[in-house]
Design an enzyme around this catalytic site. Structure first.
Site, PDB file in Angstrom:
ATOM      1  N   GLU A 214      -3.928 -14.841 -23.966  1.00 45.31           N
ATOM      2  CA  GLU A 214      -2.994 -13.879 -23.258  1.00 45.31           C
ATOM      3  C   GLU A 214      -2.466 -12.720 -24.456  1.00 45.31           C
ATOM      4  O   GLU A 214      -2.394 -13.318 -25.595  1.00 45.31           O
ATOM      5  CB  GLU A 214      -1.768 -14.549 -22.510  1.00 45.31           C
ATOM      6  CG  GLU A 214      -2.149 -15.586 -21.513  1.00 45.31           C
ATOM      7  CD  GLU A 214      -2.751 -14.594 -20.217  1.00 45.31           C
ATOM      8  OE1 GLU A 214      -2.638 -13.360 -20.196  1.00 45.31           O
ATOM      9  OE2 GLU A 214      -3.772 -15.380 -19.663  1.00 45.31           O
TER      10      GLU A 214
ATOM     11  N   ARG B 120      -1.248   1.265 -16.718  1.00 50.93           N
ATOM     12  CA  ARG B 120      -2.346   1.470 -16.128  1.00 50.93           C
ATOM     13  C   ARG B 120      -2.135   2.098 -14.752  1.00 50.93           C
ATOM     14  O   ARG B 120      -2.877   2.990 -14.181  1.00 50.93           O
ATOM     15  CB  ARG B 120      -3.307   0.126 -16.150  1.00 50.93           C
ATOM     16  CG  ARG B 120      -2.533  -0.832 -15.648  1.00 50.93           C
ATOM     17  CD  ARG B 120      -3.492  -2.130 -15.492  1.00 50.93           C
ATOM     18  NE  ARG B 120      -2.862  -3.513 -14.863  1.00 50.93           N
ATOM     19  CZ  ARG B 120      -3.330  -4.555 -14.741  1.00 50.93           C
ATOM     20  NH1 ARG B 120      -4.612  -4.866 -15.163  1.00 50.93           N
ATOM     21  NH2 ARG B 120      -2.869  -5.565 -14.102  1.00 50.93           N
TER      22      ARG B 120
ATOM     23  N   ASN C 197      -3.872  -4.790 -18.662  1.00 55.18           N
ATOM     24  CA  ASN C 197      -2.432  -4.842 -18.080  1.00 55.18           C
ATOM     25  C   ASN C 197      -1.191  -4.750 -19.342  1.00 55.18           C
ATOM     26  O   ASN C 197      -0.100  -4.386 -18.913  1.00 55.18           O
ATOM     27  CB  ASN C 197      -2.163  -6.188 -17.660  1.00 55.18           C
ATOM     28  CG  ASN C 197      -2.062  -7.548 -18.605  1.00 55.18           C
ATOM     29  OD1 ASN C 197      -1.965  -7.403 -19.749  1.00 55.18           O
ATOM     30  ND2 ASN C 197      -2.601  -8.600 -18.028  1.00 55.18           N
TER      31      ASN C 197
ATOM     32  N   VAL D 119     -10.916  -3.087  -9.865  1.00 52.23           N
ATOM     33  CA  VAL D 119     -10.212  -4.392  -9.221  1.00 52.23           C
ATOM     34  C   VAL D 119      -9.083  -4.891 -10.067  1.00 52.23           C
ATOM     35  O   VAL D 119      -9.027  -4.849 -11.198  1.00 52.23           O
ATOM     36  CB  VAL D 119     -11.500  -5.473  -9.449  1.00 52.23           C
ATOM     37  CG1 VAL D 119     -10.872  -6.811  -9.056  1.00 52.23           C
ATOM     38  CG2 VAL D 119     -12.871  -5.005  -8.804  1.00 52.23           C
TER      39      VAL D 119
END
Ligand SMILES: *[C@@H]1O[C@H](CO)[C@@H](O)[C@H](O)[C@H]1NC(C)=O
Ligand SMILES: *[C@@H]1O[C@H](CO)[C@@H](O)[C@H](O)[C@H]1NC(C)=O
Length: 365
Positions: free
Chosen positions: A132, A207, A250, A197
């Site tokens: 992550e 984003r 993200n 997606v």
């Protein structure tokens, strides 16, 4: 340092590799795991251990916390990846015998009380595993001087993994939808224009803000929980109908380039439009003409105009697919390859003693 510099020079010589590529179907695109046993990245204290033990290469690797609570079937590293001398286990009772212990960050943070209570055996290495980004990795600040090796997407990790390393041993068209290779009219095979997606919609994210500005000028088909349904429930089948895929991360961090690019876009055969770290950072991992970076344009409007221009000009569009003649896309086997690569790194660094002193500072840098 040999491993690292060999790796760097491969990267540095992407163009030579590409010239050779027709002869040697190289997968430069992303190498399997490259254990950077001696990489300087994580601010390490290191010193050589004097070990003349000829059995030293036989390693027991204990998976203390597997990612996301999985209890995976553990691979035979010799059979699957040619990595010999590795035994993997999830049996915590083996702690005292283990040469290395892998701990996945998320579970460590959730259950810190489950950290091994016994003292760390002499020579045992603790491996910090995390894929992550720093934005989604809480509690990093408590982990200084706890680990010996790092395993992450960060370049310079001891065990470095790109999210879904493309590569192909067998010459299969893994990365190309049927009928694409050698086609002169590749563009015709992508009737639709731009897809995205996304499952975690958050207006705060760059984003999403970029998307709102982009969609004033070009249609973007959104798939995910709150939007269009995937064709056959398949991300790849859906995206392979599109010319472009928005591989928007993200959160924006060095080297944080995820399956949104590797899997969703490249494997589906769409040209990725990326939003993430700067272009140079992407070029560390893939050919410069394999993607379109949002920063290549002064505005979302200019980007939209360019995508529409490519839509009308199949030859120009085809330039973004040309790299596929030289490279192919490898689908990593999660997490088996990771564990075997970790074992290899432990073998390679067995004579070294080191400590990750400043985990958070390094990972955030
Ligand atoms: C969905 O899957 C089926 C079976 O694999 C296939 O024949 C069909 O073409 C797919 N549909 C689309 C729209 O791709
Ligand atoms: C691993 O890190 C710990 C904690 O800093 C340290 O005490 C130990 O000596 C290190 N072990 C090796 C083999 O590098």
């Amino acid at each position: 340092m040999a491993v690292l510099s060999a790796y760097m020079s491969k990267r540095g010589c992407m163009r030579c590799l590409r010239r050779l590529a027709p002869l040697v179907p190289v997968l430069m695109l992303l190498m399997l795991a490259v254990p950077h046993a001696l990489a300087p990245g994580a601010s390490l204290d290191s010193e050589d251990l004097d070990s003349g033990d000829s059995d030293a290469q036989v390693m027991l690797l204990l998976l203390w916390w597997a990612p996301f609570g999985n209890k995976p079937a553990l691979p035979d590293c010799a059979m699957s990846y040619g990595v010999r001398g590795c035994t993997l286990t999830q049996d915590r009772a083996e702690y005292s015998r283990a040469n290395a212990v892998i701990m996945h960050h998320r579970e460590l943070v959730q259950e810190p009380e489950e950290l091994p209570q016994l003292p760390r055996p002499e020579g045992q290495k603790w491996i910090w595993m995390n894929f992550e980004s720093p934005s989604h990795s809480p509690w990093l600040d408590g982990l200084d001087r706890l680990f010996n090796l790092t395993m992450s997407y960060r370049f310079g990790s001891d065990i470095f993994f790109v999210d879904n390393p493309p590569m192909n041993h067998h010459g299969n068209n893994v990365g190309l939808p049927m009928g694409r290779r050698g086609s002169d009219s590749q563009a015709d095979q992508h009737p639709a224009l731009v897809a995205w997606v996304i499952s975690n919609w958050n207006e705060e994210q760059e984003r999403v803000q970029f998307y709102w500005r982009l969609r004033r000028y070009i249609r973007v088909d959104i798939y995910g929980r709150r939007a269009l349904r995937l064709v056959n429930e398949s991300v790849l089948q859906t995206i392979s109908n599109y010319k472009f895929y928005l591989a928007f991360e993200n959160s924006l961090h060095t080297d944080y380039i995820t399956e949104k690019l590797w899997h969703n876009a490249l494997q589906a055969g769409a040209v990725p439009v990326v939003l993430g770290p700067p272009r140079e950072n992407y070029e560390r991992f893939l050919p410069p003409d394999a993607f379109i970076h949002v920063h290549d344009f002064k505005s979302p409007r200019a980007l939209a105009a360019y995508l529409m221009y490519l839509d009308r000009n199949p030859t120009e569009y085809g330039r973004y697919l040309a790299w596929r003649r030289d490279y192919s896309v490898h689908v990593a086997s999660f997490w088996a390859e990771h564990y075997c690569a970790a074992c290899q790194a432990v073998q390679a660094s067995r004579k070294q003693k080191k400590t990750v002193k400043h985990l958070e500072i390094w990972f955030n840098s």
